[in-house]
Scaffold this motif. Structure first.
Motif, PDB file in Angstrom:
ATOM      1  N   THR A  14      -1.944 -24.108  18.959  1.00 34.59           N
ATOM      2  CA  THR A  14      -1.337 -24.799  17.809  1.00 34.59           C
ATOM      3  C   THR A  14       0.170 -24.545  17.843  1.00 34.59           C
ATOM      4  O   THR A  14       0.595 -23.400  18.045  1.00 34.59           O
ATOM      5  N   ASP A  15       0.972 -25.586  17.661  1.00 34.03           N
ATOM      6  CA  ASP A  15       2.430 -25.394  17.739  1.00 34.03           C
ATOM      7  C   ASP A  15       3.027 -25.057  16.379  1.00 34.03           C
ATOM      8  O   ASP A  15       2.337 -25.070  15.345  1.00 34.03           O
ATOM      9  N   THR A  16       4.333 -24.763  16.382  1.00 35.65           N
ATOM     10  CA  THR A  16       4.993 -24.318  15.157  1.00 35.65           C
ATOM     11  C   THR A  16       5.073 -25.422  14.107  1.00 35.65           C
ATOM     12  O   THR A  16       5.346 -25.158  12.942  1.00 35.65           O
ATOM     13  N   ALA A  17       4.820 -26.681  14.501  1.00 38.05           N
ATOM     14  CA  ALA A  17       4.797 -27.757  13.503  1.00 38.05           C
ATOM     15  C   ALA A  17       3.386 -27.980  12.970  1.00 38.05           C
ATOM     16  O   ALA A  17       3.155 -28.883  12.165  1.00 38.05           O
ATOM     17  N   GLY A  18       2.414 -27.180  13.464  1.00 37.04           N
ATOM     18  CA  GLY A  18       1.054 -27.295  12.931  1.00 37.04           C
ATOM     19  C   GLY A  18       0.136 -28.192  13.728  1.00 37.04           C
ATOM     20  O   GLY A  18      -1.040 -28.320  13.409  1.00 37.04           O
ATOM     21  N   ALA A  19       0.653 -28.830  14.788  1.00 36.96           N
ATOM     22  CA  ALA A  19      -0.201 -29.702  15.602  1.00 36.96           C
ATOM     23  C   ALA A  19      -1.007 -28.848  16.561  1.00 36.96           C
ATOM     24  O   ALA A  19      -0.482 -27.910  17.149  1.00 36.96           O
ATOM     25  N   SER A  20      -2.312 -29.167  16.729  1.00 36.36           N
ATOM     26  CA  SER A  20      -3.089 -28.430  17.721  1.00 36.36           C
ATOM     27  C   SER A  20      -3.733 -29.379  18.717  1.00 36.36           C
ATOM     28  O   SER A  20      -3.685 -30.601  18.551  1.00 36.36           O
ATOM     29  N   GLN A  21      -4.331 -28.808  19.751  1.00 36.97           N
ATOM     30  CA  GLN A  21      -4.920 -29.623  20.807  1.00 36.97           C
ATOM     31  C   GLN A  21      -6.225 -30.237  20.341  1.00 36.97           C
ATOM     32  O   GLN A  21      -7.071 -29.536  19.768  1.00 36.97           O
ATOM     33  N   PRO A  22      -6.433 -31.530  20.601  1.00 43.40           N
ATOM     34  CA  PRO A  22      -7.718 -32.133  20.260  1.00 43.40           C
ATOM     35  C   PRO A  22      -8.808 -31.648  21.224  1.00 43.40           C
ATOM     36  O   PRO A  22      -8.507 -31.171  22.316  1.00 43.40           O
ATOM     37  N   MET A  23     -10.072 -31.765  20.794  1.00 39.03           N
ATOM     38  CA  MET A  23     -11.172 -31.349  21.679  1.00 39.03           C
ATOM     39  C   MET A  23     -11.652 -32.497  22.550  1.00 39.03           C
ATOM     40  O   MET A  23     -12.241 -32.280  23.592  1.00 39.03           O
ATOM     41  N   VAL A  24     -11.417 -33.727  22.096  1.00 41.04           N
ATOM     42  CA  VAL A  24     -11.693 -34.884  22.955  1.00 41.04           C
ATOM     43  C   VAL A  24     -10.362 -35.464  23.412  1.00 41.04           C
ATOM     44  O   VAL A  24      -9.300 -35.052  22.930  1.00 41.04           O
ATOM     45  N   VAL A  25     -10.420 -36.402  24.319  1.00 40.81           N
ATOM     46  CA  VAL A  25      -9.193 -36.975  24.877  1.00 40.81           C
ATOM     47  C   VAL A  25      -8.449 -37.754  23.789  1.00 40.81           C
ATOM     48  O   VAL A  25      -9.051 -38.560  23.085  1.00 40.81           O
ATOM     49  N   PRO A  26      -7.157 -37.492  23.625  1.00 40.64           N
ATOM     50  CA  PRO A  26      -6.410 -38.129  22.520  1.00 40.64           C
ATOM     51  C   PRO A  26      -6.138 -39.616  22.768  1.00 40.64           C
ATOM     52  O   PRO A  26      -6.690 -40.202  23.697  1.00 40.64           O
ATOM     53  N   ALA A  27      -5.265 -40.169  21.942  1.00 45.23           N
ATOM     54  CA  ALA A  27      -4.993 -41.613  21.929  1.00 45.23           C
ATOM     55  C   ALA A  27      -4.903 -42.213  23.328  1.00 45.23           C
ATOM     56  O   ALA A  27      -4.089 -41.802  24.145  1.00 45.23           O
ATOM     57  N   TRP A  28      -5.749 -43.222  23.567  1.00 43.46           N
ATOM     58  CA  TRP A  28      -5.714 -43.913  24.857  1.00 43.46           C
ATOM     59  C   TRP A  28      -4.389 -44.654  24.990  1.00 43.46           C
ATOM     60  O   TRP A  28      -3.863 -45.206  24.009  1.00 43.46           O
ATOM     61  N   ASN A  29      -3.828 -44.650  26.187  1.00 39.73           N
ATOM     62  CA  ASN A  29      -2.608 -45.420  26.455  1.00 39.73           C
ATOM     63  C   ASN A  29      -2.660 -45.895  27.897  1.00 39.73           C
ATOM     64  O   ASN A  29      -3.271 -45.253  28.754  1.00 39.73           O
ATOM     65  N   PRO A  30      -2.015 -47.061  28.181  1.00 42.55           N
ATOM     66  CA  PRO A  30      -2.200 -47.690  29.499  1.00 42.55           C
ATOM     67  C   PRO A  30      -1.772 -46.795  30.659  1.00 42.55           C
ATOM     68  O   PRO A  30      -2.351 -46.864  31.745  1.00 42.55           O
ATOM     69  N   GLY A  31      -0.764 -45.966  30.457  1.00 44.36           N
ATOM     70  CA  GLY A  31      -0.290 -45.117  31.542  1.00 44.36           C
ATOM     71  C   GLY A  31      -1.067 -43.819  31.676  1.00 44.36           C
ATOM     72  O   GLY A  31      -0.826 -43.045  32.600  1.00 44.36           O
TER      73      GLY A  31
END
Lengths: 427, 163
Positions: free
Chosen positions: A395-412
């Motif tokens: 978890t980072d200092t802004a409160g965001a942590s790693q998701p357990m599934v793959v995050p937002a799909w993007n073409p690249g």
């Protein structure tokens, strides 16, 4: 999909979906035409003749060697070199140079004379044009040494479904080594920066894959604010030694915490731009994600609806033990690794041995300097014998942590920071 | 030589037309002889590897000879042995490793968009009548599997941990 570097070449690729008995890919491509472009001499290679040669089948594989890299690194491609490091080889606090992953977009420049190497500073927003030899850079400016984490924007791409474009990296396109050089800001200030400066970008001496010397393989950069940070370096040494050829000998830029493609290699020119840089791989979706999320598999939006990736998201690796450990005679296990969070710091890290149902907090060290990765460790207890997975979630200092599934799909297929998992059997 | 000719031409206007024509002829001739050379090269390689000559759509449509195929893979290239592999081999090896091709999984649209991107930004040539069979081959043999939101941990190499 890949082959191990220590294996001898059967000169065949058993296609990625037919792994052999050991589950490894056992081919070792002989290396296609290796340095055709260089063999043809410094003159521009005509695409037509290349096409003719290719279609006549007269381009023959050439042998290659891997320049002192650790033999267990995984080669995704040998032209360009794209080589990844299995997580357990990243256990050192400071990544040894032979374990640093390779992502090249073109061909290294070949024979380089460091004594005559120059770095030019110019661009619309540079007050003057300045040219420094390597020796001048080293004598005129103060030296700094930092540990800086660099991660490919596409690290983890292999998990996206449908697949993202580009190299199908597992988790090992990341490292944190110690860089020595001068500050970008000191050198830019020597040339003078106009108030309208927006972006700072590099050009390097690598050669486009087609061998066409009029084409630039890659030229990216960072906004002026990032460029002027203390840790932004023009570096000539990694881990106290000259940068190896594959990593940018004799000079490169290093912008820790951002997609490693911003940290150009073989750099001989830095431009201060009055707009967002528009070099190759700053466009057509390269190193960009949709500005507003899109459903998996949707068509890639135009660049105007994309955003350029800047600071990388929070992420961690379990570097000990290596995945696949069979633990005998006890139900406890020491686990450890590193965590990083782009421009931010990691605030805490947890592990789970029950597939995310409960989480246990780990010991976490502060970074040795800003933008260095942080080391963590803990001991886990298993309730019984059987098959388990250890998952790590920072978890980072802004409160965001790693998701357990793959995050937002993007073409690249960028920015997959889903938690790292290893498989364990308690016997 | 061109410079000299140009200088001469400006001095004597009457000669200019004639000279230019001569120059053009020369250029054309050298083009033709170059093509002849390429043809020779092609024939030479074709003798050692019959597939190398297959740049007509019909010839390329053939699957590879059985002697080169192991477990469905065309051994010399590592490509899946199927109609059209020759076109991929011939058009896709000159810039980068075929691993880039073999490691990719995409739908027909996905393959097309990679080809268009290479044509717009990386100097890939117009594939002409070969484009369709190349796309057919790629979409058929290198199509994506649905891996869902997260795959099982596979290909684990088990070992006894000694501490």
């Amino acid at each position: 999909m890949e082959y191990r570097m220590q294996q001898t070449p059967p000169n065949q690729d058993k296609a990625d979906h037919t792994p052999d008995a050991t589950g490894r890919r056992t081919f070792l491509a002989k290396g296609l035409l290796g340095t055709l472009a260089l063999a043809l001499g410094g003159s521009a290679v005509n695409l037509k003749s290349l096409q003719a040669a290719a279609q006549s089948g007269s381009l023959k594989p050439a042998a290659f060697s891997m320049q002192g890299k650790h033999p267990d690194l995984v080669v995704l491609s040998d032209r360009p070199w794209n080589v990844e490091t299995p997580p357990h080889l990243l256990d050192d606090r400071v990544t040894p140079t032979d374990r640093v992953f390779i992502r090249n977009n073109g061909l290294p420049p070949g024979k380089v004379d460091a004594a005559s190497w120059t770095l030019t500073i110019e661009g619309e927003s540079a007050r003057t044009k300045k040219v420094f030899t390597l020796a001048e850079l080293q004598s005129k400016f103060k030296h700094y040494t930092y540990q800086l984490q660099l991660e490919c924007g596409g690290n983890g791409r292999a998990e996206f479904s449908p697949p993202g474009k580009g190299n199908q990296w597992g988790n090992g396109a990341v490292y944190c080594s110690e860089w020595t050089g001068v500050r970008v800001k000191d050198v830019l200030e020597a040339a003078g920066i106009k108030p309208d400066a927006v972006y700072v970008a590099y050009y390097g001496k690598d050669v486009h894959l087609s061998g066409d010397t009029s084409k630039v393989p890659i030229s990216r950069g960072v906004p002026i604010k990032k460029a002027l940070e203390d840790e932004s370096l023009i570096a000539w040494a990694i881990n106290g030694k000259a940068i190896p050829e594959m990593h940018g000998y004799p000079l490169r830029v290093v912008f820790g915490g951002w997609p490693a493609s911003a940290s150009g290699k073989w750099v001989d020119r830095i431009v201060v731009r009055n707009k967002v840089h528009d070099g190759p791989k700053m466009n057509k979706g390269s190193y960009m994600v949709p500005a507003r999320p899109i459903p998996p598999g949707a068509p890639a939006p135009d660049d105007k609806d994309m955003r350029i990736i800047e600071s990388m998201p929070v992420r961690s690796l379990i570097t000990y033990p290596k995945t696949g450990a069979i633990v005998k005679g006890k139900k406890t296990l020491q686990v450890r690794g590193h965590a990083w969070a782009g421009d931010l710091e990691v605030k805490e890290i947890h592990v789970s041995t029950d597939f995310g149902a409960t989480w246990q907090k780990c010991e976490l060290e502060k970074p040795v300097n800003r933008l260095a990765w942080q080391h963590w460790k803990t001991q886990v207890k298993f309730p019984s014998t059987g098959y388990f997975e250890v998952w790590a979630r920072a978890t980072d200092t802004a409160g965001a942590s790693q998701p357990m599934v793959v995050p937002a799909w993007n073409p690249g297929g960028y920015l997959n920071n889903a938690c790292h998992r290893i498989a364990i059997q308690i016997a | 030589m061109i410079l000299a000719a140009a200088a001469f031409a400006t001095r004597s206007r009457g000669c200019a037309k004639w000279l230019l024509q001569a120059l053009l002829c020369l250029l054309l001739l050298s083009e033709v002889s170059c093509q002849g050379k390429q043809e020779e090269n092609r024939q030479a390689t074709a003798q050692s590897d019959p597939a190398a000559l297959a740049d007509s759509v019909e010839a390329a449509a053939l699957p590879p000879p059985d002697s080169d195929v192991v477990d469905g893979i065309h051994v010399p290239t590592g490509l899946i042995a199927d109609e059209g592999y020759v076109l991929v081999r011939n058009n896709c090896i000159s810039c980068h490793s075929l691993n880039l091709v073999k490691n990719k999984r995409a739908t027909r649209e996905g393959w097309l968009s990679t080809i268009r991107w290479m044509q717009q930004t990386q100097g890939l040539w117009d594939l002409g009548e070969n484009e369709k069979p190349i796309l057919d081959y790629l979409a058929r043999n290198y199509a994506p599997d649905d891996m869902g939101r997260r795959k099982q941990l596979t290909e684990v190499e088990w070992y006894i941990l000694k501490e």
